[in-house]
Scaffold this motif. Structure first.
Motif, PDB file in Angstrom:
ATOM      1  N   ALA A  75       0.828  -1.211   0.000  1.00 30.08           N
ATOM      2  CA  ALA A  75       0.000   0.000   0.000  1.00 30.08           C
ATOM      3  C   ALA A  75       0.861   1.259   0.000  1.00 30.08           C
ATOM      4  CB  ALA A  75      -0.928  -0.013   1.214  1.00 30.08           C
ATOM      5  N   HIS A 115      -5.620  -1.176   1.123  1.00 33.56           N
ATOM      6  CA  HIS A 115      -6.326  -1.614   2.328  1.00 33.56           C
ATOM      7  C   HIS A 115      -6.869  -0.397   3.071  1.00 33.56           C
ATOM      8  CE1 HIS A 115      -7.221  -3.507   6.177  1.00 33.56           C
ATOM      9  NE2 HIS A 115      -7.088  -4.681   5.584  1.00 33.56           N
ATOM     10  N   GLU A 116      -8.140  -0.474   3.429  1.00 29.58           N
ATOM     11  CA  GLU A 116      -8.832   0.669   4.028  1.00 29.58           C
ATOM     12  C   GLU A 116      -8.273   1.061   5.392  1.00 29.58           C
ATOM     13  OE1 GLU A 116     -10.953  -3.202   4.689  1.00 29.58           O
ATOM     14  OE2 GLU A 116     -10.166  -2.099   2.960  1.00 29.58           O
ATOM     15  N   GLU A 117      -7.536   0.176   6.059  1.00 27.68           N
ATOM     16  CA  GLU A 117      -6.974   0.509   7.367  1.00 27.68           C
ATOM     17  C   GLU A 117      -5.465   0.703   7.317  1.00 27.68           C
ATOM     18  OE1 GLU A 117      -8.263  -2.309  10.269  1.00 27.68           O
ATOM     19  OE2 GLU A 117     -10.373  -1.799  10.040  1.00 27.68           O
ATOM     20  N   PHE A 118      -4.919   0.817   6.137  1.00 29.91           N
ATOM     21  CA  PHE A 118      -3.488   1.093   6.033  1.00 29.91           C
ATOM     22  C   PHE A 118      -3.183   2.480   6.591  1.00 29.91           C
ATOM     23  CE2 PHE A 118      -0.155   3.288   3.535  1.00 29.91           C
ATOM     24  CZ  PHE A 118       0.933   2.613   4.073  1.00 29.91           C
ATOM     25  N   ASN A 125      -1.132  -3.277   7.831  1.00 24.13           N
ATOM     26  CA  ASN A 125      -2.068  -3.398   6.715  1.00 24.13           C
ATOM     27  C   ASN A 125      -1.470  -2.835   5.430  1.00 24.13           C
ATOM     28  OD1 ASN A 125      -4.221  -4.457   8.433  1.00 24.13           O
ATOM     29  ND2 ASN A 125      -4.409  -2.371   9.208  1.00 24.13           N
ATOM     30  N   ALA A 128      -1.894  -3.811  -0.985  1.00 20.06           N
ATOM     31  CA  ALA A 128      -2.751  -3.232  -2.026  1.00 20.06           C
ATOM     32  C   ALA A 128      -2.816  -4.226  -3.169  1.00 20.06           C
ATOM     33  CB  ALA A 128      -2.200  -1.893  -2.499  1.00 20.06           C
ATOM     34  N   THR A 256       4.479  -7.949   4.938  1.00 22.15           N
ATOM     35  CA  THR A 256       3.064  -8.169   5.198  1.00 22.15           C
ATOM     36  C   THR A 256       2.751  -9.656   5.017  1.00 22.15           C
ATOM     37  OG1 THR A 256       2.509  -5.954   4.400  1.00 22.15           O
ATOM     38  CG2 THR A 256       0.723  -7.581   4.456  1.00 22.15           C
ATOM     39  N   TYR A 261      -4.565 -11.818   5.080  1.00 22.61           N
ATOM     40  CA  TYR A 261      -5.406 -10.948   4.258  1.00 22.61           C
ATOM     41  C   TYR A 261      -6.120 -11.705   3.139  1.00 22.61           C
ATOM     42  CZ  TYR A 261      -2.928  -7.285   6.723  1.00 22.61           C
ATOM     43  OH  TYR A 261      -2.421  -6.475   7.712  1.00 22.61           O
ATOM     44  N   TRP A 264      -9.610 -10.389   2.621  1.00 17.27           N
ATOM     45  CA  TRP A 264      -9.557  -9.052   2.025  1.00 17.27           C
ATOM     46  C   TRP A 264      -9.241  -9.146   0.534  1.00 17.27           C
ATOM     47  CZ3 TRP A 264      -5.944  -6.157  -0.593  1.00 17.27           C
ATOM     48  CH2 TRP A 264      -6.234  -4.784  -0.747  1.00 17.27           C
ATOM     49  N   ASN A 268     -11.928  -7.983  -2.387  1.00 11.28           N
ATOM     50  CA  ASN A 268     -11.602  -6.820  -3.214  1.00 11.28           C
ATOM     51  C   ASN A 268     -11.206  -7.176  -4.641  1.00 11.28           C
ATOM     52  OD1 ASN A 268     -11.518  -4.164  -1.459  1.00 11.28           O
ATOM     53  ND2 ASN A 268     -10.789  -5.835  -0.161  1.00 11.28           N
TER      54      ASN A 268
END
Length: 276
Positions: A75, A115-118, A125, A128, A256, A261, A264, A268
């Motif tokens: 990300a 990632h929405e919480e990166f 997190n 991407a 990571t 994930y 996720w 996505n």
């Protein structure tokens, strides 16, 4: 590269410190890769529009092809708001070799899902994905890597690969070339990672690699950490960050953990985009 050039969506035309990796660097003391050794490995340039009078393509990060339509990467490679488009290279060893067989694909920044919480808590997190607008044609030079499965114990001897820095000088100048390199790395247990970092923020969603003179460095960001398991190559990690700009062997490198994930990625990417 005079390989096949595929135009996707392009409207106008894309380490280490505890912050995030610098661009344009590669595996320190790594071995040179050979053709077909890392068919899942990609790298990408980004189109930077920070100066509208002189937009430029700049070398950025690595990534891993996991299906005909999806690339996993980091990300933090997309923190800059002025990245407008991405030029992705598949099946490449030497970025400067115009005669290499391979494929290039241009996609819009809108194809990137971060990632929405990166960045909400530290640098966790850090994942991407890049959605490709067309199927990538697989061949002996271009093939996807497999995702890990929950509950399987994988080997702790892993391979990191990328086009990052090959050497860092005393003044922190990074030396690099255009060739893909790789190195063997030892994965640490969570307890070993905590002990070596002496910190309590090491989450189970990251992988720590033992300090080594053959270390990932700036520009290796987003690239793969893989292991061989029962005849398959498995993507365990995504290059995230380190704790010094000199890429020394004092601290573990941080990746990571892909297995953390999987939901996720599925949500996505979409199930149909994960077909290989």
């Amino acid at each position: 590269m005079k390989g096949q050039l595929i135009f996707g969506i392009l409207l106008l035309g894309a380490h280490f410190g505890f912050s995030f990796p610098n661009d344009h660097q590669r595996i320190i003391n790594g071995n040179l890769a050979v053709a077909k050794q890392f068919p899942y490995q990609v790298f990408y340039d980004v189109l930077d529009l920070s100066n509208l009078l002189m937009p430029i393509w700049a070398a950025k990060c690595g990534g891993s092809l996991i299906s005909k339509r999806i690339i996993l990467t980091a990300a933090h490679c997309f923190r800059e708001p002025n990245i407008y488009a991405i030029k992705i290279y598949f099946g490449t060893l030497d970025k400067s070799n115009q005669s290499e067989i391979g494929q290039q694909l241009l996609v819009n920044r809108a194809n990137v899902v971060i990632h929405e919480e990166f960045g909400i808590v530290g640098s966790f997190n850090d994942i991407a994905l890049i959605k490709l607008p067309i199927d990538i044609a697989f061949n002996e030079y271009i093939r996807p890597v497999k995702l890990p499965q929950i509950g399987i114990i994988y080997p702790t001897e892993a391979i990191a690969s990328g086009w990052g820095s090959i050497r860092v000088l005393a003044d922190e100048t990074n030396i690099y070339d255009n060739k893909l390199r790789y190195t063997q790395m030892q994965i640490l247990s969570h307890a070993e990672c905590l002990e070596q970092h002496r910190k309590n923020f090491i989450l189970s969603s990251i992988i720590c690699l033992a300090p080594s003179q053959n270390a990932p460095c700036g520009g290796d960001s987003g690239g793969p950490l893989t292991v061989s398991h029962e005849g398959d190559i498995i993507l365990l990690g995504i290059t995230s960050y380190g704790f010094t700009t000199k890429c020394t062997d004092e601290f573990p490198e941080i990746y990571t953990r892909v297995a953390s994930y999987l939901n996720w990625i599925h949500d996505n990417a979409g199930a149909h985009n994960l077909e290989v």
